[in-house]
Write an enzyme that holds these catalytic residues in place. Sequence first.
Site, mmCIF file in Angstrom:
data_model
loop_
_atom_site.group_PDB
_atom_site.id
_atom_site.type_symbol
_atom_site.label_atom_id
_atom_site.label_comp_id
_atom_site.label_asym_id
_atom_site.label_seq_id
_atom_site.Cartn_x
_atom_site.Cartn_y
_atom_site.Cartn_z
ATOM 1 N N ARG A 299 0.897 -1.388 -0.088
ATOM 2 C CA ARG A 299 -0.051 -0.038 0.028
ATOM 3 C C ARG A 299 0.829 1.213 0.116
ATOM 4 O O ARG A 299 1.851 1.143 0.769
ATOM 5 C CB ARG A 299 -0.821 0.032 1.029
ATOM 6 C CG ARG A 299 -2.005 -1.153 1.215
ATOM 7 C CD ARG A 299 -2.617 -0.969 2.651
ATOM 8 N NE ARG A 299 -3.444 -2.136 2.981
ATOM 9 C CZ ARG A 299 -3.871 -2.462 3.933
ATOM 10 N NH1 ARG A 299 -4.502 -1.579 4.842
ATOM 11 N NH2 ARG A 299 -4.961 -3.589 3.944
ATOM 12 N N ARG B 294 4.042 1.861 10.011
ATOM 13 C CA ARG B 294 3.414 2.157 8.926
ATOM 14 C C ARG B 294 4.316 1.799 7.685
ATOM 15 O O ARG B 294 5.047 2.902 7.396
ATOM 16 C CB ARG B 294 2.989 3.397 8.800
ATOM 17 C CG ARG B 294 1.623 3.707 9.370
ATOM 18 C CD ARG B 294 0.897 5.038 9.189
ATOM 19 N NE ARG B 294 -0.112 5.195 10.047
ATOM 20 C CZ ARG B 294 -1.628 5.028 10.106
ATOM 21 N NH1 ARG B 294 -1.716 4.435 8.971
ATOM 22 N NH2 ARG B 294 -2.327 5.323 10.726
ATOM 23 N N GLU C 84 -3.716 -1.070 16.457
ATOM 24 C CA GLU C 84 -4.594 -1.849 15.607
ATOM 25 C C GLU C 84 -3.757 -3.094 15.008
ATOM 26 O O GLU C 84 -3.127 -2.571 14.344
ATOM 27 C CB GLU C 84 -5.468 -0.914 14.580
ATOM 28 C CG GLU C 84 -6.326 -1.780 13.661
ATOM 29 C CD GLU C 84 -6.851 -1.116 12.586
ATOM 30 O OE1 GLU C 84 -7.003 -1.759 11.264
ATOM 31 O OE2 GLU C 84 -7.007 0.317 12.598
ATOM 32 N N SER D 146 -8.898 -5.692 11.884
ATOM 33 C CA SER D 146 -10.265 -5.192 11.693
ATOM 34 C C SER D 146 -11.031 -6.283 11.076
ATOM 35 O O SER D 146 -10.714 -6.959 10.144
ATOM 36 C CB SER D 146 -10.371 -3.904 10.468
ATOM 37 O OG SER D 146 -9.710 -2.960 11.137
ATOM 38 N N ARG E 40 2.342 -4.671 13.229
ATOM 39 C CA ARG E 40 2.064 -4.169 14.481
ATOM 40 C C ARG E 40 2.016 -5.423 15.831
ATOM 41 O O ARG E 40 2.279 -5.126 16.798
ATOM 42 C CB ARG E 40 0.591 -3.577 14.610
ATOM 43 C CG ARG E 40 1.100 -2.442 13.758
ATOM 44 C CD ARG E 40 -0.303 -1.520 13.515
ATOM 45 N NE ARG E 40 -0.384 -0.543 12.420
ATOM 46 C CZ ARG E 40 -1.395 0.531 12.300
ATOM 47 N NH1 ARG E 40 -2.420 0.171 12.725
ATOM 48 N NH2 ARG E 40 -0.984 1.389 11.422
#
Length: 429
Positions: free
Chosen positions: A260, A275, A347, A350, A397
């Site tokens: 990404r 990130r 996080e 999800s 993470r």
Amino acid sequence: MFDLKLIREQPDRVREMLRSRGDDTARVDAILVADETRRKSLADLEALRNQRNTMSKEIGKMKDDAEREAKKAQVREINARSDGLEKAVNEIETRLRDLLAVMPNLPDADVPFGKDDSENVVIKTVGEPRALDFTPVPHWDLGPALGIIDFERGIKLAGSRFYVLSGAGARLQRAVIQWMLDTHLAQGYREMYLPFLVKEQIIFGAGQLPKFRDNLYRDVERDAWMVPTAEIPLTGLHADEILDGKKLPLNYVAYTPCFRKEQMSAGKDVRGIKRGFQFDKVEMYKYCLPENSEAELESLRENAEEICRLLDIAYRVKILCTGDIGFAARKTYDLEMWAPGQNEWLEVSSCSNVGDFQARRSNIRFRRDPSTALRAGAGAKTEFVHTLNGSGLALPRTMIAIMENYQQQDGSIIVPEVLRPYMKMDVIR
């Protein structure tokens, strides 16, 4: 594709739900206008075709040459009008598809209202943040000191937001991925090894295009797209298929690297490995009957939570509010692990119920009783499946949480008990 019938029949409800997401409601009006124009144009076109067919039959019965030629001239005029109208219909259909393609999914009724991520709701916290009797060190200092993370060589190889895992660091990442896959297999998932490049229609079907085009990496020469998550090929796995309803749910799990551009996070939380433009993730994915998707979401969340519990790291569960829920999701839970070195919750998963949103875009249907297809022919009723996806979990993470929670005062890292059979070591020194 978004359900056009729902917009036709309940436009006010659609507007209300879009407002709850902080989205533009004007597109509903644009869709309704385009739909009405398309339907009127199709009706006009059908009337012209019927008129032409009637005249053509009349021409065959005519004996007077002049009369016949006059009628042929009328048919040619109708053909010209039909051609123009067909072109107009094609243009308005393209316009309608484009409008529907950028319509987000509608939140479930029990999703809390909120304007952004600050209004997400923590529904539970499991475990206490690990008590360390020294000042915890963030992973960006801890890793280089142990020689297991190399930021300089990552930048040398690929530029900013890339890094190299070395020795026990690479080994730990591989161990975490293998252990997570094995855990999900024991939960009843079927492992899939997938292409890391997919066609444009697969990306579109999963809801990543056109909205997230600027955040994706693309091989222009082959017109192939690098996967931003295994959710994409797992959605495309059954594109344009009719599934046997008796075999649902289908539960899949897959590991992929993810790519990404992270355009929307420029300058935000970029220190360390939190990130990156490339990261690893284990993804769970479900195809299920529509009436079971709410229960399957709870099951999916429980499966992701088990990974956190087995790692013995404090975590919390949030339900995302309407203003923060993803484009394709109608309900989402986020799982966050505590990272003492950064003094924040990270996080790591999800879990989302997408409903029939991706199934419509990818044309994935099912028959409740496949035998009816044999009795009733190809016209036997089909329905769109519901799909769900959840990280199980996302790295790096999870790696950060492990390193920062299991660090010792001397700078070493204890290997979590569940990972020791995979690591073949107890401590990283």
